[in-house]
Design an enzyme around this catalytic site. Structure first.
Site, mmCIF file in Angstrom:
data_model
loop_
_atom_site.group_PDB
_atom_site.id
_atom_site.type_symbol
_atom_site.label_atom_id
_atom_site.label_comp_id
_atom_site.label_asym_id
_atom_site.label_seq_id
_atom_site.Cartn_x
_atom_site.Cartn_y
_atom_site.Cartn_z
ATOM 1 N N TYR A 164 0.991 -1.147 -0.057
ATOM 2 C CA TYR A 164 0.049 -0.142 0.098
ATOM 3 C C TYR A 164 0.721 1.244 0.037
ATOM 4 C CZ TYR A 164 -3.399 3.536 1.428
ATOM 5 O OH TYR A 164 -3.938 4.771 1.504
ATOM 6 N N LYS A 179 1.453 4.447 -2.888
ATOM 7 C CA LYS A 179 1.171 5.743 -2.378
ATOM 8 C C LYS A 179 2.417 6.634 -2.830
ATOM 9 C CE LYS A 179 -3.316 5.314 -1.977
ATOM 10 N NZ LYS A 179 -4.034 5.855 -2.743
#
Ligand code: NAP
Length: 261
Positions: free
Chosen positions: A153, A157
């Site tokens: 994740y 990002k």
């Protein structure tokens, strides 16, 4: 029809995207809302039409699916009324890296990386040719913090931040504004969807506060907006330190410490 540009928002059925939809509608922008949950999109669209009078189109799509994604790309390419793209749809994964299957990792990369990259690639040539337009990308402070334990994740990002900053360099001079928004923990379903308890976190921002702050940054044409960070000078110092490395990369020979004695 509004005389302002229409705004296409991905992941608009709930959470941060739904609040962006509400705020842009109240500013008088027509909307194109994208997500998988048709019923939720319809309920939001109906409320926003009634309360604000703007036109709201719905596009049901799974952005991790190449055929669905292509439909949104076509819309961005062809619909000249769309002048703002908000790449908001995103997800996280339960567990740590060792709990995550290769398919789960690839699925997250498809949604958090491939989708915003393809949608941006679809719309950017039109925006650049028109000399206007705005692209808002939802990153995360986790993309700056490998120590926080959200490996894939966080990596997705970090990609979003890099994509945004590099596009600022390339598209900014052509009149296109690109903003990276980096929330920290915000009260939405993303936590529950990834099997995490948002109430166990030390500090959680309400989603309205997050989006209102992000839109202040948008109005100020900030390149990077980090709503929870109290001291903006810290971000500026981190950016200055990163940029100070760049001249040191242009060397024909390895650095002294890598040369055989
Ligand atoms: P959320 O409440 O879980 O909402 C996610 C949105 O994305 C929903 O509208 C969902 O709609 C849509 N979506 C998910 N998978 C999709 C898919 N495969 N295809 C199309 N749409 C999909 O999450 P959120 O907190 O609002 O997150 C929005 C963005 O902010 C994400 O990029 C997230 O990484 C980022 N962010 C959130 C936080 C936080 O703490 N909340 C912090 C930092 C960054 P459907 O289920 O209807 O498809």
């Amino acid at each position: 029809m509004s005389d302002q540009p229409a705004v296409l928002i991905t992941g608009a059925s709930t959470g941060i995207g739904a609040v962006y939809a509400d705020r842009f509608a109240r500013r008088g922008h027509d909307l194109v809302l994208v997500a998988r949950d048709q019923a939720r999109l319809e309920a939001l669209a109906e409320r926003l039409r009634r309360e604000t009078g703007v036109a709201v189109d719905l596009l049901r799509a799974d952005l991790a699916d190449a055929a669905d994604l292509a439909k949104i790309e076509d819309r961005l390419r062809e619909d000249a009324r769309i002048g703002v793209l908000v790449n908001n749809a995103g997800a996280s994964l339960p567990g740590g890296f060792l709990d995550q299957s290769p398919d789960a990792v690839a699925g997250l990369v498809a949604l958090n990386v491939t989708a915003p990259a393809r949608l941006t690639a679809a719309v950017a040539p039109r925006f650049a040719a028109e000399g206007r337009g705005a692209i808002v990308n939802l990153g995360s402070v986790i993309g700056l913090a490998p120590e926080m334990g959200a490996t894939v994740y966080g990596a997705t990002k970090a990609f979003v931040l890099f994509l945004s900053q590099s596009l600022q360099t390339e598209l900014g001079p052509k009149g296109v504004y690109v903003q990276a928004v980096l929330p920290a923990a915000t009260r939405t379903e993303i936590w529950e969807r990834a099997g995490k308890d948002v109430n166990a976190l030390p500090a959680v921002m309400e989603v309205d506060d997050l989006v209102d702050a992000a839109l202040l940054g948008f109005d100020r044409r900030e390149p990077v907006t980090i709503p929870p960070l109290p001291d903006a000078a810290q971000w500026e110092a981190a950016e200055a330190a990163r940029q100070a490395l760049i001249p040191g990369f242009a060397n024909a020979r390895p650095a002294e410490r890598y040369r055989a004695a």
